[in-house]
Design a protein around this motif. Structure first.
Motif, mmCIF file in Angstrom:
data_model
loop_
_atom_site.group_PDB
_atom_site.id
_atom_site.type_symbol
_atom_site.label_atom_id
_atom_site.label_comp_id
_atom_site.label_asym_id
_atom_site.label_seq_id
_atom_site.Cartn_x
_atom_site.Cartn_y
_atom_site.Cartn_z
ATOM 1 N N ASP A 121 54.958 43.361 44.192
ATOM 2 C CA ASP A 121 54.171 43.316 43.233
ATOM 3 C C ASP A 121 54.516 44.319 42.111
ATOM 4 O OD1 ASP A 121 51.536 42.772 42.031
ATOM 5 O OD2 ASP A 121 51.013 44.891 42.457
ATOM 6 N N TYR A 246 47.501 51.551 32.726
ATOM 7 C CA TYR A 246 47.909 50.141 33.146
ATOM 8 C C TYR A 246 49.263 50.219 33.451
ATOM 9 C CZ TYR A 246 48.012 44.987 33.029
ATOM 10 O OH TYR A 246 48.259 43.622 33.445
ATOM 11 N N MET A 250 49.531 45.832 39.801
ATOM 12 C CA MET A 250 48.061 45.635 40.040
ATOM 13 C C MET A 250 47.788 46.833 41.529
ATOM 14 S SD MET A 250 46.045 44.189 42.636
ATOM 15 C CE MET A 250 46.564 42.712 42.780
ATOM 16 N N TYR A 266 42.103 41.494 35.563
ATOM 17 C CA TYR A 266 43.018 40.735 34.829
ATOM 18 C C TYR A 266 42.218 39.403 34.800
ATOM 19 C CZ TYR A 266 47.413 39.176 33.054
ATOM 20 O OH TYR A 266 48.448 38.491 32.339
HETATM 21 P P1 P6P Z 1 50.969 41.618 32.664
HETATM 22 C C1 P6P Z 1 52.629 41.995 38.182
HETATM 23 O O1 P6P Z 1 53.406 40.980 38.026
HETATM 24 C C2 P6P Z 1 51.174 41.511 38.291
HETATM 25 O O2 P6P Z 1 50.969 40.435 39.057
HETATM 26 C C3 P6P Z 1 50.305 42.662 38.551
HETATM 27 O O3 P6P Z 1 50.619 43.646 39.624
HETATM 28 C C4 P6P Z 1 49.959 43.571 37.123
HETATM 29 O O4 P6P Z 1 48.719 43.932 37.294
HETATM 30 C C5 P6P Z 1 50.220 42.103 36.301
HETATM 31 O O5 P6P Z 1 50.874 41.306 36.892
HETATM 32 C C6 P6P Z 1 50.734 42.537 35.195
HETATM 33 O O6 P6P Z 1 50.719 41.475 34.268
HETATM 34 O O7 P6P Z 1 50.620 40.079 32.293
HETATM 35 O O8 P6P Z 1 50.070 42.572 32.123
HETATM 36 O O9 P6P Z 1 52.612 41.844 32.480
#
Ligand code: P6P
Length: 335
Positions: A121, A246, A250, A266
């Motif tokens: 992740d 941020y 996640m 999100y």
């Molecule tokens: P963005 C990582 O790819 C993820 O799934 C989460 O862990 C993270 O919070 C989010 O996507 C980040 O997405 O669109 O902000 O780059």
């Protein structure tokens, strides 16, 4: 260096938990130890990613259409290899695989659990040496034991999870998992390859100083949610302006919030009407852990855990964190 004799290892802890249930078969404990083994192997590669030929894109794209990083492929293969070799898992659903992987051998078919996972992740952080994580969710099969696992085993609502957890590859490597008995964290001693109980009985603070939202979407969310973001940074906020942290991972954001208090969200945004995060192997496990620790998780309407999945890769808006902060946020959303 003094050995960590005062700390219980992951193996000792899972066996101690097992002894509390006279009728337990030890399968769940064995499965959790298997995840710990896979995490050690992934951790080793992450720690040497800069020198091993594992950085950078593997060239392909996963079913999400996202560029697949080499480490995603490696971690996906390691977790599946360890789980297939074990005797405690009948199959795996993964962010990296379009279809479920049913192990379909005599031992695995007798296993009563299936596992869903996001092996890495925060893949975007790999090449810049920033924290990433692995997420897992464990269900008891609803299909017949002795036969191969089926898709319906993986499409259960989050309330049916038996256990869930994550590994956070940060300044240290920590494995956190929840069962209905509680949430516990184990920090890896790299020198000897052992996870030690470092964060017993984790509880989500009811409030905290952090909110995690990608401000890139500030102008692409509902006005009511924009009003909440404004509230977070307002001097009128009783907690003072909140820190916006941020990490693009996640797991990392939610782990910090679990320790210090805070909220991550999100939401649905203009180009992602169902948000970005996947219900089955990102939102549900983190929601399970959060609720067991006393926090809350919602899709903006109801409990994340009560959503009936239709597809293993389906997405949902995700709001997770300190109970009072989620209540406050929902107050804005329901105005
Ligand atoms: P963005 C990582 O790819 C993820 O799934 C989460 O862990 C993270 O919070 C989010 O996507 C980040 O997405 O669109 O902000 O780059």
């Amino acid at each position: 260096m003094q050995q960590n004799s005062q700390f219980m290892t992951l193996d000792e802890f899972t066996i101690q938990q097992l002894r509390m249930f006279p009728h337990a078969t030890g399968e769940l404990s064995g499965l959790l130890r298997g995840i710990g083994l896979a995490a050690k192997r992934v951790n080793y590669e992450i720690n040497r990613a800069g020198i091993a030929d594992i950085l950078g894109a593997e060239g392909g794209r996963n079913i999400q259409g996202e560029e697949v990083q080499k480490l995603d492929v490696y971690a996906n293969n390691v977790f599946k290899e360890v789980l297939r070799a074990g005797i405690n898992c009948a199959g795996v659903a993964s962010e990296e695989d379009e279809e479920i992987t049913v192990f379909d051998d005599a031992r695995s078919n007798r296993s009563k659990y299936v596992l869903l996972m996001d092996p890495v992740d925060g893949s975007g952080n790999i090449d810049i040496n920033i924290t990433i994580g692995s997420i897992f969710s464990i269900y008891k099969r609803v299909s017949e034991l002795g036969k191969p696992a089926e898709l319906r085993d993986f499409l259960q609502p989050g309330t049916r999870q038996v256990a869930a957890g994550y590994v956070l590859y940060g300044s240290s490597t920590i494995l956190v998992y929840a069962t209905r008995r509680g949430v516990n964290g184990f920090t890896l001693d790299n020198a000897i390859g052992e996870f030690y109980l470092s964060h017993p009985d984790l509880r989500f603070p009811s409030h905290g100083p952090f909110y995690s939202f990608d401000n890139r979407y500030y102008h692409f969310i509902e006005e009511k949610l924009r009003a909440y973001v404004d509230f977070c940074i307002s001097p009128e906020n009783k907690s003072g302006p909140l820190w916006n942290r941020y990490y693009g991972c996640m797991v990392a954001d939610t782990h910090r919030n679990l320790l210090k208090g805070g909220v991550f969200f999100y939401p649905a945004v203009s180009d992602k009407p169902n948000g970005k995060l996947r219900l089955c192997y990102e939102c549900n496990p983190m929601a399970f852990i959060t609720e067991i620790a006393g926090g809350k998780a919602t899709d903006g309407n109801g409990r994340t855990l009560e959503i009936q999945p239709d597809h293993i890769h389906q997405r949902c808006p995700f709001f997770v964190g300190s109970a009072d902060m989620i209540d406050e946020l929902m107050g804005f959303m329901q105005k």
